[in-house]
Design a protein around this motif. Structure first.
Motif, PDB file in Angstrom:
ATOM      1  N   SER A 116      46.312  40.710  24.941  1.00 52.60           N
ATOM      2  CA  SER A 116      47.422  41.252  25.792  1.00 52.60           C
ATOM      3  C   SER A 116      47.889  40.609  27.167  1.00 52.60           C
ATOM      4  O   SER A 116      46.181  40.681  27.555  1.00 52.60           O
ATOM      5  N   ASP A 117      48.656  40.882  28.204  1.00 46.42           N
ATOM      6  CA  ASP A 117      48.913  40.535  29.159  1.00 46.42           C
ATOM      7  C   ASP A 117      48.157  41.004  30.212  1.00 46.42           C
ATOM      8  O   ASP A 117      47.692  41.566  31.252  1.00 46.42           O
ATOM      9  N   GLU A 118      48.240  42.628  29.540  1.00 42.71           N
ATOM     10  CA  GLU A 118      47.977  43.569  30.319  1.00 42.71           C
ATOM     11  C   GLU A 118      45.722  43.550  30.277  1.00 42.71           C
ATOM     12  O   GLU A 118      45.666  43.888  31.845  1.00 42.71           O
ATOM     13  N   VAL A 119      45.724  43.870  29.619  1.00 42.15           N
ATOM     14  CA  VAL A 119      44.263  43.196  29.517  1.00 42.15           C
ATOM     15  C   VAL A 119      43.665  42.405  29.979  1.00 42.15           C
ATOM     16  O   VAL A 119      42.548  42.868  31.339  1.00 42.15           O
ATOM     17  N   ARG A 120      44.486  41.076  29.782  1.00 41.83           N
ATOM     18  CA  ARG A 120      44.240  39.670  30.784  1.00 41.83           C
ATOM     19  C   ARG A 120      43.870  40.153  32.223  1.00 41.83           C
ATOM     20  O   ARG A 120      42.915  39.385  32.581  1.00 41.83           O
ATOM     21  N   ASP A 121      44.766  40.113  32.907  1.00 43.30           N
ATOM     22  CA  ASP A 121      44.750  40.596  34.520  1.00 43.30           C
ATOM     23  C   ASP A 121      44.243  41.632  35.101  1.00 43.30           C
ATOM     24  O   ASP A 121      43.298  41.720  35.893  1.00 43.30           O
ATOM     25  N   ARG A 122      43.623  42.343  33.814  1.00 36.94           N
ATOM     26  CA  ARG A 122      42.655  43.149  34.658  1.00 36.94           C
ATOM     27  C   ARG A 122      41.119  42.508  34.445  1.00 36.94           C
ATOM     28  O   ARG A 122      40.727  43.239  35.615  1.00 36.94           O
ATOM     29  N   ILE A 123      40.991  41.870  33.646  1.00 37.82           N
ATOM     30  CA  ILE A 123      39.624  41.452  33.421  1.00 37.82           C
ATOM     31  C   ILE A 123      40.220  40.416  34.583  1.00 37.82           C
ATOM     32  O   ILE A 123      38.546  39.820  34.895  1.00 37.82           O
ATOM     33  N   ARG A 124      40.969  39.935  34.888  1.00 35.37           N
ATOM     34  CA  ARG A 124      40.973  39.011  35.609  1.00 35.37           C
ATOM     35  C   ARG A 124      40.693  39.789  37.481  1.00 35.37           C
ATOM     36  O   ARG A 124      39.813  38.535  38.594  1.00 35.37           O
ATOM     37  N   ARG A 125      41.048  40.617  37.482  1.00 32.68           N
ATOM     38  CA  ARG A 125      41.138  41.449  38.785  1.00 32.68           C
ATOM     39  C   ARG A 125      39.561  41.230  38.757  1.00 32.68           C
ATOM     40  O   ARG A 125      39.106  41.096  39.977  1.00 32.68           O
ATOM     41  N   GLU A 126      38.819  41.955  37.750  1.00 37.17           N
ATOM     42  CA  GLU A 126      37.782  42.298  37.598  1.00 37.17           C
ATOM     43  C   GLU A 126      36.570  40.908  38.339  1.00 37.17           C
ATOM     44  O   GLU A 126      36.004  41.099  38.657  1.00 37.17           O
ATOM     45  N   THR A 127      37.214  39.734  37.699  1.00 36.23           N
ATOM     46  CA  THR A 127      36.370  38.609  37.707  1.00 36.23           C
ATOM     47  C   THR A 127      36.721  38.130  39.251  1.00 36.23           C
ATOM     48  O   THR A 127      35.624  37.523  40.107  1.00 36.23           O
ATOM     49  N   TYR A 128      37.777  38.067  39.745  1.00 30.88           N
ATOM     50  CA  TYR A 128      37.948  37.665  41.414  1.00 30.88           C
ATOM     51  C   TYR A 128      36.612  38.605  42.285  1.00 30.88           C
ATOM     52  O   TYR A 128      36.684  38.516  43.167  1.00 30.88           O
ATOM     53  N   GLU A 129      36.847  40.208  42.070  1.00 35.89           N
ATOM     54  CA  GLU A 129      35.954  41.013  42.724  1.00 35.89           C
ATOM     55  C   GLU A 129      35.231  40.129  41.759  1.00 35.89           C
ATOM     56  O   GLU A 129      34.155  40.780  43.498  1.00 35.89           O
ATOM     57  N   TYR A 130      34.243  40.021  41.394  1.00 38.35           N
ATOM     58  CA  TYR A 130      33.299  40.191  41.885  1.00 38.35           C
ATOM     59  C   TYR A 130      32.460  38.323  42.468  1.00 38.35           C
ATOM     60  O   TYR A 130      31.668  38.573  42.500  1.00 38.35           O
TER      61      TYR A 130
END
Length: 604
Positions: A436-450
């Protein structure tokens, strides 16, 4: 003594050495050798013998295989012009120089050549245990050299033993022996590694994988011995090939099991060897007539000095030929050669060769050839470990070799590259796995932060390195002797680096931790009571996707991200951008993340 008593004694000695070494600020192998020497004053303990077959057939394959697994194959390829002459020509030159010196004391030439073959090769386990403070490239070159020179020494020993037993040796037979030893050993190692790859490429059971890998060094050694080749080279070749192909024949679970079990097992074997070396030296000393001790001590000291001189001269003569474009700084200038010379320790392989000499070999006076070879070899091992091992830290500080930042730079490059590549394909991965878009965006934020964290670490390290360089230059300009205190500054910088990295990790963990709220209602703290039920909000929107569904989607996407990172990581290794050891270090972290998501497979 009974086997169980010896086992308990060795275990207690290793435990004592492990506890005492950090407090005394002395390398653990040196403490263990001293403990062995002290135990040797007890007559009952002095009778504990170290059978040569135990070292050559049990200890050596396991330790060589582990050292091969943890050796950089890229460093080996880049340093072949250094490794080949050092592991062949230097061993031969050292052996014949020692033989010539021993003949000056009246030792028959064939016995002297047996002595030269025993003491010529630096020991891989001793180098690995005592050489960690060297620059990474120099350490890897020394380690690769010591992994392969045992084969040359064993061929020399076979030739010298044939001469001592009166057998007819010709130039053609020596050439054939060398060819079979090297080519047969390499072929045996390659064949075993190929069979292991075919057997394990579809295996997923961690116990099956690790049991098979444990058998590899013994099978390779046995196969080489059956064809009259070098078992040492067979184990080394098999280990290097398995290390290169390990991603295709292992799983995250099997790698974590091996990463925990192998270092501990090798540490115990190494510790037992160093204690037994001390005991064996005591046994050899007490077995020699007192009136002959002076001559043997003189031969021992002369042999040790000759080995150091020959190694330094050889390094000086071959420096122009062993220089590589990517390694212009280490090992070629005067101080680097001195560090390299004192890092050539002798160890258990030399003692095993010495104890393999038959008692019937001719000696001098009341001493048999075996007495001479065993005493001098034990003395050289003891002096190299205690004297060179004690002096090496001071010599490294005196040499002030440039810090090798290649591993740190490649680690940062790899982390940023695999994270950036993941960000670029995250949408495709989410679509492929139905996220889902919600989960994808959350993982994207985590990946950007890393990714931002990796960039910040790289920038911080570079800033500290620049500041340290400027400070060192300023101190050198102000006071000529200030350079002697550079080590303290480096340690302090390392501590700051660790603090900054820990703080950054904590910050990133806080930013990516799940919020303690459900549907906007705050949840009670988990630490309030271990038995307290966690209340849920009454205004949960049941039309939204369930938490279980979101968790499963996040798990699938994170696993896909890990697979993508691994693919990019191994592509970087194949292209030669990063080193094998950097790959192993990053893959350890990826394995931990995968096991956290999948769960650890229980042992049957």
């Amino acid at each position: 003594m009974e086997g169980l008593e010896v086992t308990v004694l060795l275990g207690l000695a290793i435990l004592a050495g492990t506890v005492l070494a950090p407090r005394l600020r002395i390398a653990t192998p040196l403490v263990l050798v001293v403990i062995g020497l002290l135990l040797g004053f007890v007559p009952a303990l002095r009778d504990i013998q170290l059978p040569p077959e135990t070292v050559l057939l049990l200890f050596l394959p396991v330790m060589l295989f582990w050292e091969s697994l943890t050796t950089s194959l890229r460093a080996v390829r880049q340093s072949l012009r250094y490794i080949v002459p050092m592991s062949t020509l230097l061993v031969v030159a050292s052996a014949f120089t020692v033989a010539w010196i021993a003949t000056l004391f009246g030792v028959p030439f064939h016995t002297a050549l047996l002595l030269g073959a025993a003491v010529a090769p630096p020991d891989a386990t001793a180098v690995a245990a005592l050489g960690r403070l060297l620059p990474e490239r120099m350490f890897m070159k020394l380690k690769a050299e010591s992994l392969t020179n045992d084969g040359t020494a064993l061929v020399l020993y076979s030739i010298a033993l044939s001469l001592a037993l009166g057998e007819n040796i010709s130039g053609w037979s020596i050439t054939g022996m060398v060819a079979v030893s090297y080519l047969g050993g390499a072929a045996a190692g390659i064949a075993v590694a190929a069979l292991v790859y075919l057997a394990l490429r579809r295996a997923r059971d961690a116990l099956v994988i690790n049991t098979t890998l444990l058998l590899v060094p013994f099978v390779a050694f046995l196969l080489a011995e059956l064809v009259g080749a070098s078992g040492v080279l067979a184990v080394v070749f098999a280990g290097l090939i398995v290390a290169w192909s390990h991603a295709g024949i292992t799983t995250a679970t099997s790698r974590r099991q091996a990463q925990l079990a192998w270092p501990f097992g090798v540490y115990l074997l190494n510790g037992a060897l160093f204690v037994l070396i001390g005991l064996e030296v005591q046994y050899v000393v007490h077995d020699v007539p007192a009136r002959q001790l002076g001559t043997l001590v003189a031969i021992t000291i002369a042999t040790w000095i000759a080995l150091i001189v020959v190694r330094y001269v050889f390094l000086t003569l071959f420096a122009p030929f062993s220089r590589t474009p990517r390694d212009p700084r280490f090992g070629h200038h005067h101080r680097g050669r001195i560090v390299n010379t004192f890092a050539g320790f002798r160890g258990a392989v030399s003692l095993a060769i010495a104890l393999s000499v038959p008692p019937s070999i001719e000696g001098i006076g009341e001493l048999t050839g075996r007495d001479i070879v065993a005493f001098v070899t034990g003395g050289v091992i003891l002096v190299s470990l205690l004297v060179q091992g004690t002096l090496l830290p001071a010599i490294v500080r005196w040499a002030r070799l440039p810090q090798d930042e290649t591993a740190a730079e490649e680690y940062e490059l790899a982390q940023r590259t695999i994270t950036g590549a993941t960000v670029a394909v995250l949408d495709d991965l989410a679509a492929e796995h139905g996220i889902s878009d919600e989960v994808r965006d959350r993982i994207r934020r985590e990946t950007y932060e890393y990714l931002e964290l990796a960039n910040a670490r790289a920038y911080a390290r570079q800033s500290r390195a620049d500041a340290a360089s400027i400070s060192e230059l300023e101190s050198m300009l102000s006071t000529p002797e200030a350079g002697n205190h550079a080590g303290a500054g480096d340690d302090a910088g390392a501590g700051d680096d660790a603090d900054d990295e820990g703080a950054a990790d904590a910050s990133w963990a806080r930013s990516t931790a799940p919020s303690n709220s459900v549907g906007g209602a705050a949840m009670p703290a988990l630490s309030a009571s271990p038995l307290e039920m966690i209340a849920t909000s009454d205004d949960i929107d049941l039309t939204q996707r369930s938490p279980i569904t979101r968790y499963e989607e996040a798990t699938r996407l994170r696993l896909a991200v890990l697979e993508r990172k691994r693919a990019v990581l191994h592509r970087l290794r194949r292209e030669g951008t990063i080193d094998d050891l950097v790959v192993r270090r990053i893959e350890d972290h990826l394995d931990i993340d995968e096991l956290r998501l999948r769960g650890v497979d229980p042992l049957e």
